[in-house]
Design a protein around this motif. Sequence first.
Motif, PDB file in Angstrom:
ATOM      1  N   MET A  53       0.844  -1.195   0.000  1.00  0.00           N
ATOM      2  CA  MET A  53       0.000   0.000   0.000  1.00  0.00           C
ATOM      3  C   MET A  53       0.876   1.241   0.000  1.00  0.00           C
ATOM      4  O   MET A  53       1.841   1.327   0.745  1.00  0.00           O
ATOM      5  CB  MET A  53      -0.890   0.009   1.248  1.00  0.00           C
ATOM      6  N   LYS A  54       0.542   2.193  -0.867  1.00  0.00           N
ATOM      7  CA  LYS A  54       1.264   3.466  -0.900  1.00  0.00           C
ATOM      8  C   LYS A  54       0.332   4.549  -0.364  1.00  0.00           C
ATOM      9  O   LYS A  54      -0.870   4.535  -0.648  1.00  0.00           O
ATOM     10  CB  LYS A  54       1.677   3.801  -2.325  1.00  0.00           C
ATOM     11  N   SER A  55       0.894   5.453   0.408  1.00  0.00           N
ATOM     12  CA  SER A  55       0.044   6.527   0.912  1.00  0.00           C
ATOM     13  C   SER A  55       0.792   7.861   0.889  1.00  0.00           C
ATOM     14  O   SER A  55       2.020   7.918   1.013  1.00  0.00           O
ATOM     15  CB  SER A  55      -0.450   6.214   2.327  1.00  0.00           C
ATOM     16  N   ILE A  56       0.009   8.898   0.693  1.00  0.00           N
ATOM     17  CA  ILE A  56       0.510  10.265   0.755  1.00  0.00           C
ATOM     18  C   ILE A  56      -0.366  10.981   1.778  1.00  0.00           C
ATOM     19  O   ILE A  56      -1.581  11.055   1.604  1.00  0.00           O
ATOM     20  CB  ILE A  56       0.390  10.972  -0.606  1.00  0.00           C
ATOM     21  N   THR A  57       0.238  11.459   2.845  1.00  0.00           N
ATOM     22  CA  THR A  57      -0.527  12.153   3.880  1.00  0.00           C
ATOM     23  C   THR A  57      -0.201  13.635   3.822  1.00  0.00           C
ATOM     24  O   THR A  57       0.964  14.028   3.896  1.00  0.00           O
ATOM     25  CB  THR A  57      -0.184  11.594   5.272  1.00  0.00           C
ATOM     26  N   ILE A  58      -1.244  14.442   3.674  1.00  0.00           N
ATOM     27  CA  ILE A  58      -1.076  15.888   3.569  1.00  0.00           C
ATOM     28  C   ILE A  58      -1.714  16.504   4.815  1.00  0.00           C
ATOM     29  O   ILE A  58      -2.923  16.405   5.016  1.00  0.00           O
ATOM     30  CB  ILE A  58      -1.768  16.422   2.301  1.00  0.00           C
TER      31      ILE A  58
ATOM     32  N   GLU B 105       4.584   7.277   2.194  1.00  0.00           N
ATOM     33  CA  GLU B 105       4.955   5.994   2.808  1.00  0.00           C
ATOM     34  C   GLU B 105       4.678   4.866   1.827  1.00  0.00           C
ATOM     35  O   GLU B 105       3.716   4.938   1.053  1.00  0.00           O
ATOM     36  CB  GLU B 105       4.140   5.757   4.085  1.00  0.00           C
ATOM     37  N   GLY B 106       5.515   3.857   1.872  1.00  0.00           N
ATOM     38  CA  GLY B 106       5.271   2.646   1.111  1.00  0.00           C
ATOM     39  C   GLY B 106       5.801   2.648  -0.308  1.00  0.00           C
ATOM     40  O   GLY B 106       5.514   1.740  -1.078  1.00  0.00           O
TER      41      GLY B 106
ATOM     42  N   THR C 191      13.183   9.906   4.224  1.00  0.00           N
ATOM     43  CA  THR C 191      12.957   9.220   5.498  1.00  0.00           C
ATOM     44  C   THR C 191      13.815   7.966   5.618  1.00  0.00           C
ATOM     45  O   THR C 191      14.414   7.519   4.639  1.00  0.00           O
ATOM     46  CB  THR C 191      11.483   8.827   5.657  1.00  0.00           C
ATOM     47  N   ASN C 192      13.805   7.396   6.812  1.00  0.00           N
ATOM     48  CA  ASN C 192      14.596   6.192   7.063  1.00  0.00           C
ATOM     49  C   ASN C 192      14.252   5.073   6.094  1.00  0.00           C
ATOM     50  O   ASN C 192      15.103   4.289   5.712  1.00  0.00           O
ATOM     51  CB  ASN C 192      14.372   5.696   8.495  1.00  0.00           C
ATOM     52  N   GLU C 193      12.986   5.044   5.733  1.00  0.00           N
ATOM     53  CA  GLU C 193      12.524   3.985   4.830  1.00  0.00           C
ATOM     54  C   GLU C 193      13.362   3.970   3.554  1.00  0.00           C
ATOM     55  O   GLU C 193      13.741   2.931   3.042  1.00  0.00           O
ATOM     56  CB  GLU C 193      11.059   4.214   4.487  1.00  0.00           C
TER      57      GLU C 193
ATOM     58  N   MET D  62      11.249   4.553  -1.849  1.00  0.00           N
ATOM     59  CA  MET D  62      11.734   5.779  -1.219  1.00  0.00           C
ATOM     60  C   MET D  62      10.545   6.553  -0.659  1.00  0.00           C
ATOM     61  O   MET D  62       9.492   6.605  -1.259  1.00  0.00           O
ATOM     62  CB  MET D  62      12.451   6.639  -2.264  1.00  0.00           C
ATOM     63  N   SER D  63      10.729   7.110   0.494  1.00  0.00           N
ATOM     64  CA  SER D  63       9.688   7.951   1.067  1.00  0.00           C
ATOM     65  C   SER D  63      10.328   9.235   1.555  1.00  0.00           C
ATOM     66  O   SER D  63      11.528   9.294   1.789  1.00  0.00           O
ATOM     67  CB  SER D  63       8.992   7.233   2.225  1.00  0.00           C
ATOM     68  N   HIS D  64       9.496  10.257   1.711  1.00  0.00           N
ATOM     69  CA  HIS D  64      10.045  11.544   2.129  1.00  0.00           C
ATOM     70  C   HIS D  64       8.994  12.366   2.860  1.00  0.00           C
ATOM     71  O   HIS D  64       7.799  12.052   2.827  1.00  0.00           O
ATOM     72  CB  HIS D  64      10.601  12.312   0.932  1.00  0.00           C
ATOM     73  N   VAL D  65       9.471  13.409   3.512  1.00  0.00           N
ATOM     74  CA  VAL D  65       8.589  14.355   4.188  1.00  0.00           C
ATOM     75  C   VAL D  65       8.959  15.748   3.697  1.00  0.00           C
ATOM     76  O   VAL D  65      10.127  16.148   3.781  1.00  0.00           O
ATOM     77  CB  VAL D  65       8.751  14.296   5.722  1.00  0.00           C
ATOM     78  N   ALA D  66       7.985  16.475   3.179  1.00  0.00           N
ATOM     79  CA  ALA D  66       8.238  17.827   2.678  1.00  0.00           C
ATOM     80  C   ALA D  66       7.348  18.825   3.413  1.00  0.00           C
ATOM     81  O   ALA D  66       6.199  18.516   3.735  1.00  0.00           O
ATOM     82  CB  ALA D  66       7.962  17.889   1.179  1.00  0.00           C
TER      83      ALA D  66
END
Lengths: 62, 154
Positions: free
Chosen positions: A1-6, A19-20, A46-48, B1-5
């Motif tokens: 699962m891929k997610s984008i949290t705004i 994430e994901g 991120t660490n991921e 890859m993941s990120h925070v903006a």
Amino acid sequence: MKSITITIDRVGGTIVKTEGFTGGTCKDVTKNLQKALGKTSTDINTNEMYEINNEQNNLNQY
Amino acid sequence: MSHVATVETVIMDLNALKKAAEECGLVMNFDQTTFKWYGAWVNDYHGNDAAYKHGIKPKDYGKCLHAISVPNKPGAYEIGVVARDDGGYLLLWDFFAGGYGLMDHVGKDCTKLLQSYSKHVVLNEIATNPDLIGYTPTIEYENENMIIKLTSYD
């Protein structure tokens, strides 16, 4: 699962968190979204990402 | 890859702003070049969000490109939409006396309007951005934050 949290705070600041995702796709997916929302001031991997990159690095050694 | 903006909201989509205004029970008046406020700069507000700290000269207070108004409330102050140097827009408003009804619609610091604007920008992106096809949005609130989660199971 891929997610984008705004997350939009009370004074118009926004945090976009993914994430994901694997590989380098997450920034491609949110690039236009972030541009539409405003001006990106920080963008931190991120660490991921590092975990995945390390896995890839390890695999590449074999 | 993941990120925070972290992203500083810049109003760039007037259509999304119109939808946000309507969601707050307001009306977007395109090409209205003045907006209602106290009417005279009395040098009484110096917060970080004071308009003069964002490049708006006090002599230009009350001038705008477009305005957002409270329908059927002629005494209510209005929100002015003015140009930024980078092509976006700033929102200006006078919260004196609650803007005589304006702040009831938009919340303190215009929070409701700004969050609604960002929400419509995101929804528009989901509808038009090929990279976001297959993502499903959910919206929730935590404290005073609006949280929009886009999820894809592909």
